[in-house]
Design an enzyme around this catalytic site. Structure first.
Site, mmCIF file in Angstrom:
data_model
loop_
_atom_site.group_PDB
_atom_site.id
_atom_site.type_symbol
_atom_site.label_atom_id
_atom_site.label_comp_id
_atom_site.label_asym_id
_atom_site.label_seq_id
_atom_site.Cartn_x
_atom_site.Cartn_y
_atom_site.Cartn_z
ATOM 1 N N ILE A 16 0.830 -1.209 0.000
ATOM 2 C CA ILE A 16 0.000 0.000 0.000
ATOM 3 C C ILE A 16 0.869 1.265 0.000
ATOM 4 O O ILE A 16 0.590 2.223 -0.723
ATOM 5 C CB ILE A 16 -0.937 -0.018 1.232
ATOM 6 N N ASN A 84 2.418 4.604 7.582
ATOM 7 C CA ASN A 84 1.829 3.385 7.012
ATOM 8 C C ASN A 84 2.615 2.133 7.365
ATOM 9 O O ASN A 84 2.070 1.028 7.284
ATOM 10 C CB ASN A 84 1.770 3.575 5.482
ATOM 11 N N ALA A 85 3.883 2.265 7.767
ATOM 12 C CA ALA A 85 4.719 1.079 7.993
ATOM 13 C C ALA A 85 4.034 0.151 8.991
ATOM 14 O O ALA A 85 3.529 0.587 10.024
ATOM 15 C CB ALA A 85 6.086 1.497 8.519
ATOM 16 N N GLY A 86 4.010 -1.112 8.663
ATOM 17 C CA GLY A 86 3.378 -2.064 9.565
ATOM 18 C C GLY A 86 3.822 -3.478 9.261
ATOM 19 O O GLY A 86 4.235 -3.805 8.149
ATOM 20 N N GLY A 143 -5.092 -15.134 15.727
ATOM 21 C CA GLY A 143 -3.721 -15.342 15.261
ATOM 22 C C GLY A 143 -2.933 -14.056 15.146
ATOM 23 O O GLY A 143 -1.733 -14.078 14.899
ATOM 24 N N TYR A 147 -0.755 -7.751 16.871
ATOM 25 C CA TYR A 147 -0.982 -6.811 15.766
ATOM 26 C C TYR A 147 -2.297 -6.067 15.996
ATOM 27 O O TYR A 147 -2.371 -4.830 15.847
ATOM 28 C CB TYR A 147 -1.010 -7.609 14.462
ATOM 29 N N PRO A 176 -7.630 -0.002 6.650
ATOM 30 C CA PRO A 176 -7.891 -0.834 5.467
ATOM 31 C C PRO A 176 -8.354 -2.223 5.884
ATOM 32 O O PRO A 176 -7.995 -2.729 6.953
ATOM 33 C CB PRO A 176 -6.526 -0.935 4.775
ATOM 34 N N THR A 179 -5.953 -6.733 1.952
ATOM 35 C CA THR A 179 -5.455 -6.203 0.687
ATOM 36 C C THR A 179 -4.368 -7.143 0.169
ATOM 37 O O THR A 179 -3.583 -7.670 0.969
ATOM 38 C CB THR A 179 -4.884 -4.772 0.908
HETATM 39 N N1 LIG Z 1 -2.356 -5.982 3.515
HETATM 40 C C1 LIG Z 1 -3.434 -5.970 4.287
HETATM 41 O O1 LIG Z 1 -4.324 -6.836 4.169
HETATM 42 C C2 LIG Z 1 -3.611 -4.887 5.312
HETATM 43 C C3 LIG Z 1 -4.855 -4.782 5.930
HETATM 44 C C4 LIG Z 1 -5.053 -3.795 6.897
HETATM 45 C C5 LIG Z 1 -4.019 -2.932 7.226
HETATM 46 N N2 LIG Z 1 -2.812 -3.057 6.610
HETATM 47 C C6 LIG Z 1 -1.777 -2.106 7.020
HETATM 48 O O2 LIG Z 1 -1.363 -1.379 5.885
HETATM 49 C C7 LIG Z 1 0.013 -1.003 6.042
HETATM 50 C C8 LIG Z 1 0.784 -1.461 4.819
HETATM 51 O O3 LIG Z 1 0.684 -2.886 4.735
HETATM 52 P P1 LIG Z 1 1.000 -3.679 3.396
HETATM 53 O O4 LIG Z 1 -0.028 -4.726 3.268
HETATM 54 O O5 LIG Z 1 1.251 -2.744 2.275
HETATM 55 O O6 LIG Z 1 2.349 -4.411 3.854
HETATM 56 P P2 LIG Z 1 3.677 -4.786 3.073
HETATM 57 O O7 LIG Z 1 3.456 -4.933 1.622
HETATM 58 O O8 LIG Z 1 4.266 -5.908 3.841
HETATM 59 O O9 LIG Z 1 4.560 -3.457 3.295
HETATM 60 C C9 LIG Z 1 4.904 -3.072 4.590
HETATM 61 C C10 LIG Z 1 5.796 -1.861 4.534
HETATM 62 O O10 LIG Z 1 6.170 -1.532 5.884
HETATM 63 C C11 LIG Z 1 7.572 -1.626 6.000
HETATM 64 N N3 LIG Z 1 7.946 -2.215 7.267
HETATM 65 C C12 LIG Z 1 7.629 -3.434 7.771
HETATM 66 N N4 LIG Z 1 8.233 -3.608 8.949
HETATM 67 C C13 LIG Z 1 8.951 -2.493 9.182
HETATM 68 C C14 LIG Z 1 9.823 -2.080 10.207
HETATM 69 N N5 LIG Z 1 10.101 -2.870 11.252
HETATM 70 N N6 LIG Z 1 10.394 -0.869 10.110
HETATM 71 C C15 LIG Z 1 10.157 -0.063 9.062
HETATM 72 N N7 LIG Z 1 9.359 -0.393 8.044
HETATM 73 C C16 LIG Z 1 8.770 -1.603 8.111
HETATM 74 C C17 LIG Z 1 8.047 -2.492 4.873
HETATM 75 O O11 LIG Z 1 9.390 -2.162 4.602
HETATM 76 P P3 LIG Z 1 10.375 -3.227 3.857
HETATM 77 O O12 LIG Z 1 9.601 -3.734 2.677
HETATM 78 O O13 LIG Z 1 11.545 -2.374 3.484
HETATM 79 O O14 LIG Z 1 10.651 -4.317 4.843
HETATM 80 C C18 LIG Z 1 7.079 -2.094 3.765
HETATM 81 O O15 LIG Z 1 7.505 -0.900 3.148
HETATM 82 C C19 LIG Z 1 0.483 -1.659 7.342
HETATM 83 O O16 LIG Z 1 0.407 -0.732 8.406
HETATM 84 C C20 LIG Z 1 -0.520 -2.769 7.559
HETATM 85 O O17 LIG Z 1 -0.639 -3.104 8.919
HETATM 86 C C21 LIG Z 1 -2.590 -4.007 5.664
#
Ligand SMILES: NC(=O)c1ccc[n+]([C@@H]2O[C@H](COP(=O)([O-])OP(=O)(O)OC[C@H]3O[C@@H](n4cnc5c(N)ncnc54)[C@H](OP(=O)(O)O)[C@@H]3O)[C@@H](O)[C@H]2O)c1
Length: 234
Positions: A16, A84-86, A143, A147, A176, A179
């Site tokens: 995202i 957004n980092a997560g 699970g 988080y 969100p 995704t």
């Molecule tokens: N995907 C879903 O279904 C979903 C649903 C609800 C909420 N979200 C939230 O949306 C946000 C983005 O998620 P996403 O699905 O796009 O995840 P993603 O593709 O795994 O990307 C996560 C991003 O966060 C960075 N990150 C992870 N751990 C980190 C750390 N310890 N320090 C600094 N940066 C870190 C990653 O950096 P690197 O790639 O460089 O490691 C990457 O840029 C998150 O907050 C997540 O909780 C996601």
């Protein structure tokens, strides 16, 4: 000519966050952050986007690195910060070690809270907007207990901060739903056939931008909502 917007997006090397960078980079100056090295980040980020490595499992160091990058860019004001980092891991809470728990809470919650506070002067100077990315999992997801706890914490923090900063800096938390970024697989969770219901990454980024434009303090974006079973905004 209107001045170019300055935008910080954390967790911008994947999913995202990267999709948000791609949407904003043509019109704005963007500082992206991530956990990976600058060399690795360069391979995915659009040209012209600034980058700083900031591992949020070490919040004080991460915040210092981001502030230093903002100083290097000469950005004493910010128009938009999207925190957004997560990250998470799918695990039975009984099997979660203290270190795993600490990493999830530090990366998702503690770092975002301290970074938000550290960005206040720049956001205030830019009459800017702070957007925290939560999750529908904040209401509890089997699970993903730690988080969910971190995201629920972000929710409460954002609502409090929106009151504290009212009239100076807009604050939003956007939750969100699932995704298709690959985050679940990286967390060790197989969503099975449900993955077909996941939002596309680019679609989610577009819906997040629309939520930002609407400006409500709390927004939930999930397929359940689209099917008419919304989560209830606040
Ligand atoms: N995907 C879903 O279904 C979903 C649903 C609800 C909420 N979200 C939230 O949306 C946000 C983005 O998620 P996403 O699905 O796009 O995840 P993603 O593709 O795994 O990307 C996560 C991003 O966060 C960075 N990150 C992870 N751990 C980190 C750390 N310890 N320090 C600094 N940066 C870190 C990653 O950096 P690197 O790639 O460089 O490691 C990457 O840029 C998150 O907050 C997540 O909780 C996601």
């Amino acid at each position: 000519m209107p001045r170019q917007k300055r935008i910080l997006i954390t967790g911008a090397t994947s999913g995202i966050g990267l999709a948000l960078v791609v949407r904003h980079a043509p019109d704005a100056a963007v500082l992206a952050t991530g956990r990976r090295s600058a060399e690795e980040a360069r391979r995915v980020l659009p040209d012209g986007v600034a980058y700083v490595q900031a591992d949020q499992r070490h919040p004080e160091r991460a915040v210092a690195a981001i502030l230093s990058a903002l100083d290097d860019l000469g950005w004493d004001r910010l128009d938009l910060a999207v925190l957004n980092a997560g990250t998470g891991h799918a695990v039975d809470p009984a099997g979660e070690t203290p270190q795993m728990l600490r990493d999830v809470l530090d990366a998702n919650l503690f770092c975002a809270v301290t970074l938000a506070q550290a960005l206040r002067p720049r956001l205030e100077a830019g009459q800017g907007r702070l957007v925290l990315i939560g999750s529908t999992a904040r209401k509890g997801a089997a699970g993903f207990a730690s988080y969910a706890a971190a995201k629920a914490g972000l929710h409460g923090f954002a609502r409090a901060l929106a009151e504290e900063w009212r009239g100076r800096i807009a604050v939003q938390v956007v939750h969100p739903g699932p995704t298709d970024t690959g985050m679940h697989a990286r967390a060790g969770h197989d969503p099975g056939r449900l993955v077909r219901l996941f939002a596309r990454t680019g679609t989610m980024a577009r819906l997040i931008d629309a939520a930002i434009a609407r400006g409500r303090t709390v927004e939930t974006i999930s397929f359940a909502r689209f099917l008419g079973r919304g989560e209830g905004g606040r």
